[in-house]
Scaffold this motif. Structure first.
Motif, short mmCIF file in Angstrom:
data_model
loop_
_atom_site.label_atom_id
_atom_site.label_comp_id
_atom_site.label_asym_id
_atom_site.label_seq_id
_atom_site.Cartn_x
_atom_site.Cartn_y
_atom_site.Cartn_z
N ALA A 1 -37.19 11.06 19.53
CA ALA A 1 -36.54 11.04 21.30
C ALA A 1 -37.28 9.94 21.55
O ALA A 1 -37.19 9.84 22.57
CB ALA A 1 -36.26 12.67 21.89
N ARG A 2 -38.26 10.92 21.95
CA ARG A 2 -39.53 9.55 23.03
C ARG A 2 -39.18 8.27 22.63
O ARG A 2 -39.19 7.75 23.19
CB ARG A 2 -41.14 10.41 22.60
CG ARG A 2 -41.32 11.95 23.37
CD ARG A 2 -42.56 11.41 23.55
NE ARG A 2 -43.21 12.00 22.49
CZ ARG A 2 -43.90 12.45 20.92
NH1 ARG A 2 -43.71 13.59 21.82
NH2 ARG A 2 -44.25 12.50 20.10
N ARG A 3 -39.45 7.85 21.22
CA ARG A 3 -38.95 7.06 21.42
C ARG A 3 -37.66 6.06 21.26
O ARG A 3 -37.94 4.45 21.30
CB ARG A 3 -39.07 6.86 19.04
CG ARG A 3 -41.01 6.83 18.93
CD ARG A 3 -41.92 6.38 19.15
NE ARG A 3 -41.07 4.25 19.06
CZ ARG A 3 -41.47 3.65 18.48
NH1 ARG A 3 -41.94 3.34 20.57
NH2 ARG A 3 -41.19 2.14 18.66
N ARG B 1 -39.01 20.40 12.30
CA ARG B 1 -38.08 19.30 12.54
C ARG B 1 -38.17 19.04 14.15
O ARG B 1 -37.93 18.15 14.49
CB ARG B 1 -36.77 20.65 12.30
CG ARG B 1 -36.14 20.00 10.57
CD ARG B 1 -35.07 20.41 10.09
NE ARG B 1 -34.65 20.51 8.66
CZ ARG B 1 -34.08 20.96 8.40
NH1 ARG B 1 -32.95 21.34 8.39
NH2 ARG B 1 -34.17 21.30 7.54
N ARG B 2 -38.43 20.62 14.58
CA ARG B 2 -38.66 20.11 15.68
C ARG B 2 -39.95 19.16 16.43
O ARG B 2 -39.49 18.33 17.60
CB ARG B 2 -38.79 21.72 16.94
CG ARG B 2 -38.40 21.60 18.43
CD ARG B 2 -37.26 21.21 18.92
NE ARG B 2 -37.24 20.41 19.97
CZ ARG B 2 -35.82 20.00 21.00
NH1 ARG B 2 -35.03 19.54 19.94
NH2 ARG B 2 -35.97 19.88 22.22
N LEU B 3 -40.44 18.82 15.96
CA LEU B 3 -42.07 18.11 16.75
C LEU B 3 -41.40 16.80 15.95
O LEU B 3 -41.33 15.62 16.65
CB LEU B 3 -42.59 18.19 15.05
CG LEU B 3 -44.34 17.76 15.72
CD1 LEU B 3 -44.65 17.54 17.22
CD2 LEU B 3 -44.92 17.60 15.04
N HIS C 1 -38.28 15.75 15.73
CA HIS C 1 -37.28 15.12 16.42
C HIS C 1 -37.80 14.92 17.90
O HIS C 1 -36.77 14.01 18.78
CB HIS C 1 -35.93 17.04 16.64
CG HIS C 1 -35.00 16.34 18.33
ND1 HIS C 1 -34.03 15.44 17.35
CD2 HIS C 1 -34.95 16.97 18.72
CE1 HIS C 1 -32.85 15.77 18.44
NE2 HIS C 1 -33.39 16.38 20.03
N ASP C 2 -38.57 15.48 18.72
CA ASP C 2 -39.23 15.32 19.84
C ASP C 2 -39.61 14.07 19.78
O ASP C 2 -39.87 13.27 20.72
CB ASP C 2 -40.01 16.79 20.40
CG ASP C 2 -39.82 17.75 20.41
OD1 ASP C 2 -38.55 17.94 21.06
OD2 ASP C 2 -40.67 18.57 20.22
N TYR C 3 -40.21 13.31 18.36
CA TYR C 3 -40.74 12.32 18.69
C TYR C 3 -40.04 10.72 18.71
O TYR C 3 -40.24 10.04 19.02
CB TYR C 3 -42.26 12.43 16.89
CG TYR C 3 -42.36 10.97 17.18
CD1 TYR C 3 -43.52 10.16 17.42
CD2 TYR C 3 -41.11 10.06 16.11
CE1 TYR C 3 -43.43 9.05 17.15
CE2 TYR C 3 -42.37 8.80 15.43
CZ TYR C 3 -43.19 8.26 16.55
OH TYR C 3 -44.14 7.04 15.54
#
Length: 55
Positions: free
Chosen positions: A17-19, A9-11, A13-15
């Motif tokens: 967030a960048r988008r 989920r963190r991966l 979420h990070d993606y």
């Protein structure tokens, strides 16, 4: 067939967030799946099912 796991989920979420910070609209679910490689899992499962049918 090799075992597959869901993307952490963190991966995801990070993606996202960048988008979110990008000037373009948020990606579609299909774009996210592609970015995280989920389409490869589906393709591998389909190929395995076809191999199993032939045997």
């Amino acid at each position: 067939m090799s075992e597959t796991t869901q993307t952490p989920r963190r991966l995801a979420h990070d993606y996202l967030a960048r988008r979110t910070l990008a000037p373009e609209p948020l990606p579609t679910r299909e774009e996210v799946r592609c970015e995280l490689g989920w389409a490869l899992i589906v393709a591998e499962r389909q190929a395995q099912a076809e191999r199993d049918e032939r045997n």
